[in-house]
Design an enzyme around this catalytic site. Structure first.
Site, PDB file in Angstrom:
ATOM      1  N   THR A   1      -5.979   2.565  -6.910  1.00  0.00           N
ATOM      2  CA  THR A   1      -7.240   2.554  -6.168  1.00  0.00           C
ATOM      3  C   THR A   1      -8.072   3.764  -6.567  1.00  0.00           C
ATOM      4  OG1 THR A   1      -6.317   1.355  -4.296  1.00  0.00           O
ATOM      5  CG2 THR A   1      -8.282   2.662  -3.872  1.00  0.00           C
TER       6      THR A   1
ATOM      7  N   HIS B   1     -13.904  -1.548  -1.322  1.00  0.00           N
ATOM      8  CA  HIS B   1     -12.913  -1.172  -0.317  1.00  0.00           C
ATOM      9  C   HIS B   1     -13.199  -1.872   1.012  1.00  0.00           C
ATOM     10  CE1 HIS B   1      -9.571   1.823  -0.275  1.00  0.00           C
ATOM     11  NE2 HIS B   1      -9.598   1.582   1.017  1.00  0.00           N
TER      12      HIS B   1
ATOM     13  N   TYR C   1      -2.445   5.464  -4.257  1.00  0.00           N
ATOM     14  CA  TYR C   1      -3.509   6.439  -4.065  1.00  0.00           C
ATOM     15  C   TYR C   1      -3.101   7.707  -4.811  1.00  0.00           C
ATOM     16  CZ  TYR C   1      -5.684   3.748  -0.273  1.00  0.00           C
ATOM     17  OH  TYR C   1      -6.323   2.786   0.459  1.00  0.00           O
TER      18      TYR C   1
ATOM     19  N   LYS D   1      -8.535  -0.796  -9.099  1.00  0.00           N
ATOM     20  CA  LYS D   1      -9.227  -1.364  -7.942  1.00  0.00           C
ATOM     21  C   LYS D   1     -10.328  -0.419  -7.460  1.00  0.00           C
ATOM     22  CE  LYS D   1      -8.186  -3.290  -3.355  1.00  0.00           C
ATOM     23  NZ  LYS D   1      -8.949  -2.374  -2.480  1.00  0.00           N
TER      24      LYS D   1
ATOM     25  N   SER E   1       0.819  -1.204   0.000  1.00  0.00           N
ATOM     26  CA  SER E   1       0.000   0.000   0.000  1.00  0.00           C
ATOM     27  C   SER E   1       0.857   1.262   0.000  1.00  0.00           C
ATOM     28  CB  SER E   1      -0.898   0.010   1.251  1.00  0.00           C
ATOM     29  OG  SER E   1      -1.536   1.265   1.417  1.00  0.00           O
TER      30      SER E   1
END
Length: 387
Positions: free
Chosen positions: A156, A276, A130, A252, A107
């Site tokens: 994402t 999520h 992100y 995603k 992440s």
């Protein structure tokens, strides 16, 4: 020691060992948590079709996800603050995934940095991005992921605005935890976790600190993250990021067939049907419920994966039978990590693999690549009829 035979066994052990704020971070959704709950409970509505007198020897769960060989169609999902669930958690999870033969996804909001995980592993991993307002930071972290040899970028799309998660707000979630009286009282009972944390220097968001402008300490980090998620994220942005990345791109957070078609148009290699984990739009449909309509819409044009709600190998089997080429697991491996470190992640993967293999066999299949909807009994109203 209690015998661990399923993911719930790991979850119970994890709850005893992890600080409350990090357990609640993993085990919660937004608002009323309706979607969080239905992500798992909707799997229970699907039944498996048992077949007998079928040769069950020489079984295999091996397949591919985005062209990469995998021992089973399962990737470890990106989970923020994994290194707060256990010391050096991202490194431990990545090593377990590598040894097992499944992809690991790091992440953006990890505790261990891209470079930390790269140094500790030998196989390429996936990196989740992100989109932030700070374009220089985004360009830099993409370059860092390239330099680390990451084999896919997982972008994402469903966190332009942060969903309200009541438990995180009430617990004052932070990394490292702020030592309020309530937190100190909780940590006093979690000495095993605390001793491990004292043994590592990785206790904050190392992908960000020292890499983002003006982020040099906890105070500046909190200010930066609170304002950085980019609400302007659009399909044009996705196309530009795909060009900057230049490698395999997984999108995603797809929960609607029209968005899936847009993903095809921008040239993504795969999509992840996901809400999520029920942490963003509460009241949205579960991922498994919308999976069939998205597979029908684009499944012959793009690889469809899914996450949100998977807690067993049978859940994996059901998702594959409904058309997913692979799944991501988040909470299931976090339970293992928080309970037993790297060995716990391995245990979670072993549990899911055994459940997948045995259930596949009892449905009359020897090769996971031959699994289709024929092994399922799906309620006629499963996807729902909505006005």
């Amino acid at each position: 020691m209690a015998v661990i035979t399923n993911i719930d066994d790991l979850k119970r052990k994890y709850k005893r060992r992890a600080p409350k704020m990090f357990y609640d971070y993993a085990e919660s959704g937004s608002w009323t948590e309706q979607t969080f709950a239905e992500n798992s409970s909707d799997f229970d509505k699907i039944r498996l079709r048992q077949r007998v007198a079928v040769d069950m020897t020489n079984r295999t769960t091996a397949t591919q996800m985005i062209g990469e060989d995998v021992a089973m169609p399962v990737a470890l999902a990106p989970v923020g603050m994994t290194g707060m669930q256990a010391a050096d958690g991202e490194i431990k999870a990545a090593r377990a995934a590598e040894a097992f033969g499944v992809p690991y996804t790091l992440s953006t909001m990890s505790i261990c940095s891209i470079e930390d995980v790269r140094e500790a592993t030998t196989e390429p991993f996936w990196f989740q991005l992100y989109v932030m307002r700070d374009e220089d930071f985004v360009d830099n972290i993409i370059a860092r992921a390239k330099n680390a040899g990451c084999s896919a970028l997982v972008l994402t799309l469903d966190l332009q605005i942060l969903g309200q998660r009541h438990k995180d707000l009430k617990n004052g979630l932070s990394a490292p935890p702020k030592l309020t009286p309530a937190v100190m009282l909780d940590l006093a009972t979690k000495w095993g976790w605390g001793l491990e944390m004292l043994g590592t220097h990785r206790r904050t968001f190392r992908n960000i600190v020292g890499h983002a402008k003006s982020v040099e300490n906890m105070s500046s980090l909190n200010s930066w993250t609170n304002e950085q998620f980019d609400p302007k994220l659009s399909w044009d942005t996705v196309a530009k990021l795909k060009e900057k990345w230049g490698g395999k791109l997984i999108l995603k957070g797809i929960l609607d067939a029209e968005d899936a078609r847009q993903a095809v148009k921008v040239g993504a290699d795969a999509i992840v049907v996901s809400n999520h984990g029920g942490r963003q739009l509460d009241g949205a449909l579960s991922a498994i419920r919308v999976l069939p309509s998205i597979v029908e819409a684009v499944g012959d044009q793009i690889e469809v994966h899914m996450d949100s709600g998977i807690r067993s190998g049978q859940d994996v089997l059901k998702a594959v039978a409904l058309g997913a080429k692979g799944v991501m697991i988040g909470r299931a491996y976090i339970y293992g990590l928080g309970a037993m470190g790297q060995a716990g992640v391995t245990k979670a993967l072993e549990i899911i693999h055994k459940e997948l293999d045995v259930s596949m066999a009892l449905c009359g299949k020897r090769d996971l690549n031959d699994v289709d909807r024929d092994i399922l009994l799906v309620p006629k109203d499963f996807e729902g009829e909505w006005a």
